[in-house]
Design an enzyme around this catalytic site. Structure first.
Site, PDB file in Angstrom:
ATOM      1  CB  ILE A 195       3.874  -9.059  -0.256  1.00  0.00           C
ATOM      2  CG1 ILE A 195       4.990  -8.014  -0.459  1.00  0.00           C
ATOM      3  CG2 ILE A 195       2.718  -8.502   0.524  1.00  0.00           C
ATOM      4  CD1 ILE A 195       4.545  -6.773  -1.175  1.00  0.00           C
ATOM      5  N   GLY A 196       2.778 -11.964   0.172  1.00  0.00           N
ATOM      6  CA  GLY A 196       1.718 -12.813   0.699  1.00  0.00           C
ATOM      7  C   GLY A 196       1.104 -13.666  -0.401  1.00  0.00           C
ATOM      8  N   GLY A 237      -2.584 -15.080  -1.571  1.00  0.00           N
ATOM      9  CA  GLY A 237      -4.018 -15.018  -1.332  1.00  0.00           C
ATOM     10  C   GLY A 237      -4.698 -16.218  -1.967  1.00  0.00           C
ATOM     11  CB  SER A 238      -8.289 -17.129  -2.203  1.00  0.00           C
ATOM     12  OG  SER A 238      -8.679 -15.881  -2.756  1.00  0.00           O
ATOM     13  CG  ASP A 255     -13.360  -9.420  -1.465  1.00  0.00           C
ATOM     14  OD1 ASP A 255     -12.287  -9.974  -1.744  1.00  0.00           O
ATOM     15  OD2 ASP A 255     -13.978  -9.628  -0.390  1.00  0.00           O
TER      16      ASP A 255
HETATM   17  C1  LIG Z   1       1.580  -6.967   6.339  1.00  0.00           C
HETATM   18  N1  LIG Z   1       1.368  -6.484   4.995  1.00  0.00           N
HETATM   19  C2  LIG Z   1       2.411  -6.183   4.245  1.00  0.00           C
HETATM   20  O1  LIG Z   1       3.535  -6.252   4.644  1.00  0.00           O
HETATM   21  C3  LIG Z   1       2.131  -5.691   2.857  1.00  0.00           C
HETATM   22  C4  LIG Z   1       2.882  -4.723   2.196  1.00  0.00           C
HETATM   23  C5  LIG Z   1       4.085  -3.967   2.715  1.00  0.00           C
HETATM   24  N2  LIG Z   1       2.326  -4.525   0.967  1.00  0.00           N
HETATM   25  C6  LIG Z   1       1.249  -5.353   0.830  1.00  0.00           C
HETATM   26  C7  LIG Z   1       0.386  -5.473  -0.305  1.00  0.00           C
HETATM   27  C8  LIG Z   1       0.412  -4.726  -1.490  1.00  0.00           C
HETATM   28  C9  LIG Z   1       1.309  -3.696  -1.912  1.00  0.00           C
HETATM   29  O2  LIG Z   1       2.295  -3.282  -1.306  1.00  0.00           O
HETATM   30  N3  LIG Z   1       0.907  -3.241  -3.123  1.00  0.00           N
HETATM   31  C10 LIG Z   1      -0.211  -3.922  -3.543  1.00  0.00           C
HETATM   32  C11 LIG Z   1      -0.969  -3.795  -4.727  1.00  0.00           C
HETATM   33  C12 LIG Z   1      -2.080  -4.627  -4.901  1.00  0.00           C
HETATM   34  C13 LIG Z   1      -2.393  -5.577  -3.928  1.00  0.00           C
HETATM   35 CL1  LIG Z   1      -3.778  -6.600  -4.176  1.00  0.00          CL
HETATM   36  C14 LIG Z   1      -1.651  -5.705  -2.750  1.00  0.00           C
HETATM   37  C15 LIG Z   1      -0.540  -4.860  -2.570  1.00  0.00           C
HETATM   38  C16 LIG Z   1       1.100  -6.096   2.007  1.00  0.00           C
HETATM   39  C17 LIG Z   1       0.017  -7.109   2.260  1.00  0.00           C
END
Ligand SMILES: CNC(=O)c1c(C)[nH]c(/C=C2\C(=O)Nc3ccc(Cl)cc32)c1C
Length: 278
Positions: free
Chosen positions: A14-15, A17-18, A140
């Site tokens: 998904i991504g 982070g820092s 944050d």
């Molecule tokens: C563009 N964003 C996405 O596609 C995205 C999706 C579909 N899910 C997320 C992030 C989370 C997500 O889906 N569940 C999470 C639980 C804790 C944290 Cl810190 C982050 C997430 C993100 C950033």
């Protein structure tokens, strides 16, 4: 029976982070889609590891409809990685929504803005509710830490860990991002408090609607000066005076002038909007 890595299959990244990588996973026994945040702890001191454990235990205690649900954690001691397993938020994060609107020249609706205001305030109320005399201040609050479920309901995530991962060895310590939401009390090196989260909430809601933070500058000195002065443009005129006013009250330089969480929730317009949401 504690979970193991073999209980899950990774279905996407998904991504990053820092302080780690967030991956989309599927639990093999029932197909439930979740996420895990992978964080390396090998460079932490013993006291920092203890801080991480106590923060994860705090996350475990927080159960609220507008806070990302923590499910479990897996510690891989051979790789010195902790995997924190949490709720999947299909709607993604507010930062992506703001970026997309900025690119397309579109804006979120007034009703959506009120929904985010109400649900994020309810999430903060839960965070600030004393746990054994210890408030879990978010510290944050920003669009990248506010997620949406499949019904576009707010799921506040990623708090506490941000603080823990600011340990001296952490890459997270390397300065990431401009502190647009830094409150005047932090600019003046005073203590962070519950009203600092209200300031950040106001800045986040302002940016959600205006597609720019209330205070911007080309350097940190100018940004801090603007924050201390505390003047910023009205929301785009498509948004009501009531929405502009309640956000403006949150972004007051004087801490005592900012509304408490309860006074936000008691606001007559908030009450009316909350009724229409339910
Ligand atoms: C563009 N964003 C996405 O596609 C995205 C999706 C579909 N899910 C997320 C992030 C989370 C997500 O889906 N569940 C999470 C639980 C804790 C944290 Cl810190 C982050 C997430 C993100 C950033």
């Amino acid at each position: 029976m504690p979970s193991t890595l073999e209980d899950f299959e990774v279905i996407g990244t998904i991504g990053t982070g820092s302080y780690g990588t967030c991956k989309k996973i599927r639990r093999k026994k029932d197909g439930k889609v979740m996420v895990w945040k992978e964080m390396e702890y090998g460079s932490m001191t013993e006291s920092e590891k203890q801080m991480l454990v106590s923060e994860v235990n705090l996350l475990r205690e927080l159960r609220h409809q507008h806070i990302v649900r923590y499910y479990d954690r897996i510690i891989d001691r051979t790789q010195a990685i902790i995997y924190i397993i949490m709720e999947y938020c299909q709607g993604g994060d507010l930062a992506s929504i703001i970026s997309r609107n900025r690119k397309d020249g579109t804006h979120v609706s007034e009703d959506f803005a009120w929904k985010i205001l109400i649900q994020a305030t309810l999430a903060l109320k839960e965070c600030h509710r004393r746990k054994n005399g210890k408030a879990v201040l978010h510290r944050d609050l920003k669009p990248a830490n506010v997620f949406l479920d499949a019904d576009a309901n707010v799921k506040l995530g990623d708090f506490g860990l941000a603080r823990v991962l600011q340990h001296e060895h952490s890459l997270a310590q390397t300065y990431v991002g401009t502190p647009y939401y830094m409150s005047p009390e932090l600019v003046n090196n005073q203590s962070y408090n519950e009203k600092s989260d209200i300031w950040s909430l106001g800045c986040m809601l302002y940016e959600l609607c205006a597609l720019t933070p209330p205070f911007t500058a080309t350097n940190e000195g100018d940004l801090k000066r603007k924050i201390r002065i505390g003047q910023f443009p009205r929301l785009p005129t498509q948004y009501s005076l009531e929405l502009d006013m309640i956000i403006r009250r949150m972004i007051q330089v004087e801490v005592s002038m900012r509304p408490s969480i309860d006074s936000i929730l008691a606001d007559s317009v908030v009450q009316r909007k909350q009724d229409s949401l339910n």
